[in-house]
Design a protein around this motif. Structure first.
Motif, PDB file in Angstrom:
ATOM      1  N   ARG A  10       0.815  -1.201   0.000  1.00 41.96           N
ATOM      2  CA  ARG A  10       0.000   0.000   0.000  1.00 41.96           C
ATOM      3  C   ARG A  10       0.855   1.261   0.000  1.00 41.96           C
ATOM      4  NH1 ARG A  10      -4.697   1.727   4.350  1.00 41.96           N
ATOM      5  NH2 ARG A  10      -5.603   3.392   3.088  1.00 41.96           N
ATOM      6  N   GLU A  29       1.163  -4.215   4.455  1.00 40.19           N
ATOM      7  CA  GLU A  29      -0.232  -3.960   4.120  1.00 40.19           C
ATOM      8  C   GLU A  29      -0.365  -3.900   2.602  1.00 40.19           C
ATOM      9  OE1 GLU A  29      -3.297  -1.095   6.157  1.00 40.19           O
ATOM     10  OE2 GLU A  29      -2.172   0.035   4.660  1.00 40.19           O
ATOM     11  N   ASN A  31      -2.452  -3.246  -1.132  1.00 36.02           N
ATOM     12  CA  ASN A  31      -3.410  -2.311  -1.705  1.00 36.02           C
ATOM     13  C   ASN A  31      -4.804  -2.918  -1.607  1.00 36.02           C
ATOM     14  OD1 ASN A  31      -1.626  -0.278  -2.464  1.00 36.02           O
ATOM     15  ND2 ASN A  31      -1.157  -1.269  -4.422  1.00 36.02           N
ATOM     16  N   TYR A  32      -5.822  -2.087  -1.785  1.00 37.99           N
ATOM     17  CA  TYR A  32      -7.187  -2.582  -1.879  1.00 37.99           C
ATOM     18  C   TYR A  32      -7.367  -3.252  -3.238  1.00 37.99           C
ATOM     19  CZ  TYR A  32      -7.897   0.653   1.993  1.00 37.99           C
ATOM     20  OH  TYR A  32      -7.787   1.324   3.181  1.00 37.99           O
ATOM     21  N   TYR A 136      -8.361  -6.674   1.126  1.00 40.05           N
ATOM     22  CA  TYR A 136      -6.979  -6.325   1.394  1.00 40.05           C
ATOM     23  C   TYR A 136      -6.518  -7.092   2.615  1.00 40.05           C
ATOM     24  CZ  TYR A 136      -9.503  -2.697   4.093  1.00 40.05           C
ATOM     25  OH  TYR A 136     -10.381  -2.015   4.896  1.00 40.05           O
TER      26      TYR A 136
END
Length: 207
Positions: A10, A29, A31-32, A136
């Motif tokens: 992300r 984390e 990305n969506y 995610y």
């Protein structure tokens, strides 16, 4: 682990390497995404990781409540020394915030990598909205272990209460024990100085 790669990061500060840095204050984390499952792959140096018996997965963030990205259904793949990837297992993490220990039925030997393919994860957005369709994932850390097979306590003690020595055990065997806790206990039992009065007892319950 020697390296980590992911389907996406992300932000730079949330890169895949954060999942293997040993710091429980950092994390990876993704990305969506609405069209594919996010994944993270952990790579190994076979010379250092000749065998993996179990791993401990630390969830997304050290929160005390659920956070978006906590894992649900995950497919786990391994890549062998020849570069062939196969599915090892499926696991339901059930959106837990607690560390999860996964012991493999057979030790993983000589693998190049292990990949977590996150099929579903926690999403706190209102059902039916576009945001609720996003998938995610995150990972705080994952650690890999080999069981210590250098010493078997039951070769010295009669059972797992560790309250009695096997009759054939010698002082020489005790002094050669590699684990200090077991060695000290065995020495005290051998010399008859261990106080086990309240170690194993039966007690009545009172209202």
């Amino acid at each position: 682990p020697s390296n980590a790669k992911a389907s996406s990061n992300r932000y730079t500060q949330y890169g895949a390497l954060k999942a293997i840095d040993g710091d429980l204050n950092t994390y990876w984390e993704s990305n969506y995404s609405t069209d594919k499952a996010p994944w993270i792959s952990i790579e190994f140096d076979p010379a250092k990781y000749d065998q993996i018996d179990y791993m401990v997965v630390y969830p997304y963030l050290p929160y005390t409540s659920k956070s978006n990205g906590l894992w649900d259904d995950v497919d786990i793949y391994v890549t062998d020394g020849a570069g062939t990837e196969t599915k090892l297992m499926s696991y339901d993490f059930n959106q837990t915030i607690n560390p999860v220990t996964i012991t493999f039925e057979q030790p993983l030997k000589g693998i190049k990598s292990i990949r977590f393919n996150v099929l579903s994860s926690y999403n706190s957005n209102t059902p039916g909205t576009a945001a609720a369709e996003r998938l995610y994932a995150g990972l705080m850390d994952v650690k890999f272990y080999k069981k210590d097979t250098t010493f078997e306590p039951l070769s010295v003690f009669t059972d797992w209460s560790l309250s009695e020595l096997r009759p054939e055990v010698t002082l020489e065997q005790i002094e050669a024990m590699p684990v200090e806790l077991y060695r000290t206990l065995a020495e005290q039992l051998y010399y008859g100085v261990y106080d086990g009065e309240f170690r194993i007892c039966k007690f009545k319950a009172f209202p």
